[in-house]
Design a protein around this motif. Sequence first.
Motif, PDB file in Angstrom:
ATOM      1  N   PRO A   1      20.002   4.386  14.627  1.00  0.00           N
ATOM      2  CA  PRO A   1      19.108   4.797  13.540  1.00  0.00           C
ATOM      3  C   PRO A   1      18.643   3.614  12.696  1.00  0.00           C
ATOM      4  CG  PRO A   1      21.364   5.501  13.102  1.00  0.00           C
ATOM      5  CD  PRO A   1      21.338   4.933  14.494  1.00  0.00           C
ATOM      6  N   LEU A   2      17.374   3.631  12.434  1.00  0.00           N
ATOM      7  CA  LEU A   2      16.725   2.645  11.579  1.00  0.00           C
ATOM      8  C   LEU A   2      16.908   1.209  12.079  1.00  0.00           C
ATOM      9  CD1 LEU A   2      17.427   4.260   8.116  1.00  0.00           C
ATOM     10  CD2 LEU A   2      15.462   4.570   9.613  1.00  0.00           C
ATOM     11  N   SER A   3      16.971   1.048  13.401  1.00  0.00           N
ATOM     12  CA  SER A   3      16.961  -0.281  14.010  1.00  0.00           C
ATOM     13  C   SER A   3      15.529  -0.598  14.415  1.00  0.00           C
ATOM     14  CB  SER A   3      17.867  -0.314  15.243  1.00  0.00           C
ATOM     15  OG  SER A   3      19.200  -0.077  14.855  1.00  0.00           O
TER      16      SER A   3
ATOM     17  N   CYS B   1      12.914   1.924  16.680  1.00  0.00           N
ATOM     18  CA  CYS B   1      11.933   2.545  15.790  1.00  0.00           C
ATOM     19  C   CYS B   1      10.510   2.139  16.185  1.00  0.00           C
ATOM     20  CB  CYS B   1      12.237   2.138  14.353  1.00  0.00           C
ATOM     21  SG  CYS B   1      11.367   3.106  13.125  1.00  0.00           S
ATOM     22  N   ALA B   2      10.335   0.869  16.537  1.00  0.00           N
ATOM     23  CA  ALA B   2       9.013   0.400  16.958  1.00  0.00           C
ATOM     24  C   ALA B   2       8.592   1.054  18.267  1.00  0.00           C
ATOM     25  CB  ALA B   2       9.013  -1.126  17.103  1.00  0.00           C
ATOM     26  N   MET B   3       9.498   1.137  19.220  1.00  0.00           N
ATOM     27  CA  MET B   3       9.155   1.739  20.513  1.00  0.00           C
ATOM     28  C   MET B   3       8.854   3.232  20.380  1.00  0.00           C
ATOM     29  SD  MET B   3       8.751  -0.680  22.483  1.00  0.00           S
ATOM     30  CE  MET B   3       8.398   0.281  23.929  1.00  0.00           C
ATOM     31  N   TYR B   4       9.536   3.897  19.467  1.00  0.00           N
ATOM     32  CA  TYR B   4       9.224   5.302  19.183  1.00  0.00           C
ATOM     33  C   TYR B   4       7.765   5.407  18.733  1.00  0.00           C
ATOM     34  CZ  TYR B   4       9.998  10.073  17.503  1.00  0.00           C
ATOM     35  OH  TYR B   4       9.934  11.432  17.312  1.00  0.00           O
ATOM     36  N   GLY B   5       7.362   4.495  17.835  1.00  0.00           N
ATOM     37  CA  GLY B   5       5.980   4.477  17.363  1.00  0.00           C
ATOM     38  C   GLY B   5       4.992   4.139  18.459  1.00  0.00           C
ATOM     39  N   VAL B   6       5.375   3.235  19.365  1.00  0.00           N
ATOM     40  CA  VAL B   6       4.490   2.877  20.481  1.00  0.00           C
ATOM     41  C   VAL B   6       4.246   4.101  21.362  1.00  0.00           C
ATOM     42  CG1 VAL B   6       4.340   1.544  22.628  1.00  0.00           C
ATOM     43  CG2 VAL B   6       5.022   0.413  20.498  1.00  0.00           C
ATOM     44  N   VAL B   7       5.300   4.860  21.642  1.00  0.00           N
ATOM     45  CA  VAL B   7       5.138   6.063  22.474  1.00  0.00           C
ATOM     46  C   VAL B   7       4.256   7.086  21.752  1.00  0.00           C
ATOM     47  CG1 VAL B   7       6.363   8.042  23.498  1.00  0.00           C
ATOM     48  CG2 VAL B   7       7.238   5.707  23.827  1.00  0.00           C
ATOM     49  N   LEU B   8       4.459   7.265  20.448  1.00  0.00           N
ATOM     50  CA  LEU B   8       3.599   8.189  19.693  1.00  0.00           C
ATOM     51  C   LEU B   8       2.150   7.705  19.696  1.00  0.00           C
ATOM     52  CD1 LEU B   8       5.834   9.007  16.590  1.00  0.00           C
ATOM     53  CD2 LEU B   8       5.385  10.461  18.580  1.00  0.00           C
ATOM     54  N   PHE B   9       1.955   6.411  19.501  1.00  0.00           N
ATOM     55  CA  PHE B   9       0.612   5.832  19.517  1.00  0.00           C
ATOM     56  C   PHE B   9      -0.061   6.055  20.874  1.00  0.00           C
ATOM     57  CE2 PHE B   9      -1.983   2.138  20.729  1.00  0.00           C
ATOM     58  CZ  PHE B   9      -2.996   2.234  19.787  1.00  0.00           C
ATOM     59  N   MET B  10       0.646   5.764  21.950  1.00  0.00           N
ATOM     60  CA  MET B  10       0.064   5.910  23.289  1.00  0.00           C
ATOM     61  C   MET B  10      -0.209   7.375  23.635  1.00  0.00           C
ATOM     62  SD  MET B  10      -0.642   2.932  24.234  1.00  0.00           S
ATOM     63  CE  MET B  10      -1.217   3.394  25.872  1.00  0.00           C
ATOM     64  N   ALA B  11       0.663   8.283  23.181  1.00  0.00           N
ATOM     65  CA  ALA B  11       0.403   9.712  23.398  1.00  0.00           C
ATOM     66  C   ALA B  11      -0.861  10.135  22.651  1.00  0.00           C
ATOM     67  CB  ALA B  11       1.601  10.552  22.961  1.00  0.00           C
ATOM     68  N   ALA B  12      -1.040   9.626  21.443  1.00  0.00           N
ATOM     69  CA  ALA B  12      -2.253   9.945  20.678  1.00  0.00           C
ATOM     70  C   ALA B  12      -3.499   9.405  21.367  1.00  0.00           C
ATOM     71  CB  ALA B  12      -2.143   9.382  19.256  1.00  0.00           C
TER      72      ALA B  12
ATOM     73  N   GLY C   1       4.443  -1.752  13.172  1.00  0.00           N
ATOM     74  CA  GLY C   1       4.575  -3.015  12.452  1.00  0.00           C
ATOM     75  C   GLY C   1       5.677  -2.978  11.411  1.00  0.00           C
ATOM     76  N   LEU C   2       5.752  -1.881  10.666  1.00  0.00           N
ATOM     77  CA  LEU C   2       6.765  -1.756   9.619  1.00  0.00           C
ATOM     78  C   LEU C   2       8.181  -1.654  10.178  1.00  0.00           C
ATOM     79  CD1 LEU C   2       5.016   0.646   7.098  1.00  0.00           C
ATOM     80  CD2 LEU C   2       5.762  -1.703   6.667  1.00  0.00           C
ATOM     81  N   ALA C   3       8.309  -1.233  11.425  1.00  0.00           N
ATOM     82  CA  ALA C   3       9.642  -1.092  12.020  1.00  0.00           C
ATOM     83  C   ALA C   3      10.414  -2.404  11.984  1.00  0.00           C
ATOM     84  CB  ALA C   3       9.529  -0.583  13.459  1.00  0.00           C
TER      85      ALA C   3
ATOM     86  N   ALA D   1       8.895   3.025   8.465  1.00  0.00           N
ATOM     87  CA  ALA D   1       8.235   3.421   9.713  1.00  0.00           C
ATOM     88  C   ALA D   1       8.603   4.862  10.061  1.00  0.00           C
ATOM     89  CB  ALA D   1       8.626   2.483  10.841  1.00  0.00           C
ATOM     90  N   ALA D   2       9.884   5.195   9.950  1.00  0.00           N
ATOM     91  CA  ALA D   2      10.334   6.564  10.241  1.00  0.00           C
ATOM     92  C   ALA D   2       9.662   7.560   9.299  1.00  0.00           C
ATOM     93  CB  ALA D   2      11.852   6.662  10.129  1.00  0.00           C
ATOM     94  N   LEU D   3       9.500   7.158   8.049  1.00  0.00           N
ATOM     95  CA  LEU D   3       8.816   8.012   7.074  1.00  0.00           C
ATOM     96  C   LEU D   3       7.351   8.228   7.464  1.00  0.00           C
ATOM     97  CD1 LEU D   3       9.200   9.504   4.360  1.00  0.00           C
ATOM     98  CD2 LEU D   3       8.438   7.416   3.232  1.00  0.00           C
ATOM     99  N   LEU D   4       6.688   7.179   7.936  1.00  0.00           N
ATOM    100  CA  LEU D   4       5.294   7.322   8.388  1.00  0.00           C
ATOM    101  C   LEU D   4       5.191   8.265   9.589  1.00  0.00           C
ATOM    102  CD1 LEU D   4       3.645   3.786   8.122  1.00  0.00           C
ATOM    103  CD2 LEU D   4       3.179   5.815   6.756  1.00  0.00           C
ATOM    104  N   TYR D   5       6.133   8.160  10.515  1.00  0.00           N
ATOM    105  CA  TYR D   5       6.114   9.050  11.678  1.00  0.00           C
ATOM    106  C   TYR D   5       6.313  10.506  11.240  1.00  0.00           C
ATOM    107  CZ  TYR D   5       6.997   4.608  14.131  1.00  0.00           C
ATOM    108  OH  TYR D   5       6.946   3.315  14.591  1.00  0.00           O
ATOM    109  N   ALA D   6       7.216  10.721  10.296  1.00  0.00           N
ATOM    110  CA  ALA D   6       7.446  12.081   9.793  1.00  0.00           C
ATOM    111  C   ALA D   6       6.228  12.588   9.016  1.00  0.00           C
ATOM    112  CB  ALA D   6       8.691  12.112   8.916  1.00  0.00           C
TER     113      ALA D   6
END
Length: 192
Positions: free
Chosen positions: A99-101, A105-116, A158-160, A167-172
């Motif tokens: 958590p919060l590493s 956290c960045a890779m989670y965002g990359v997957v969300l970005f690519m899915a979008a 980037g914030l990750a 970053a987690a807050l932005l994803y939520a």
Amino acid sequence: MGKGRVEAFSDGVIAIIITIMVLELRVPEGANLAALRPLLPVFCAYVLSFIYVGIYWSNHHHMFHAVQKVNGAVLWANLHLLFWLSLLPAVTHWVGKNPLSAWPCAMYGVVLFMAAIAYFILTHVLMRHHGADSPLSKAMGWDLKGRVSVCLYLAGVGLAFVAPWLAALLYALTAAIWLVPDRRIESALSVE
């Protein structure tokens, strides 16, 4: 080609994604509430990812109500979306275990970005296939929430490396934006 098999296949893949995610949840080691504490990050990551999968399933479902036919380009664009969604269980588990590493956290965002991005591509391939005067094209228009989401995911990536909690807050926050139903397709279809 008809759209039925694309919808059925997509529903099946999404159901498997959710199943894989829930199988990563482990039973607590003890029999008291304190035993739940180590599982909290994994559970929170699961909840957020479950919400995201639900958002994609719901929007995919609504979009395909406005779809009359598919072609090869649509099939590949849909597979592209499903590919990125299928990575959610892996990054969800990684984030939950760390958590919060920064990197998880960045890779989670990359997957969300690519899915979008994949959803954006699927939408545009479908609109091109159905034409500018189709109910789908009229309903989709300029997708403000989609564009804002992409920006928030990139900011989260980037914030990750600076503040993973932010970053987690932005994803939520991005998920919360999508919890408000998108009525564009329903509105366009009810007019016809």
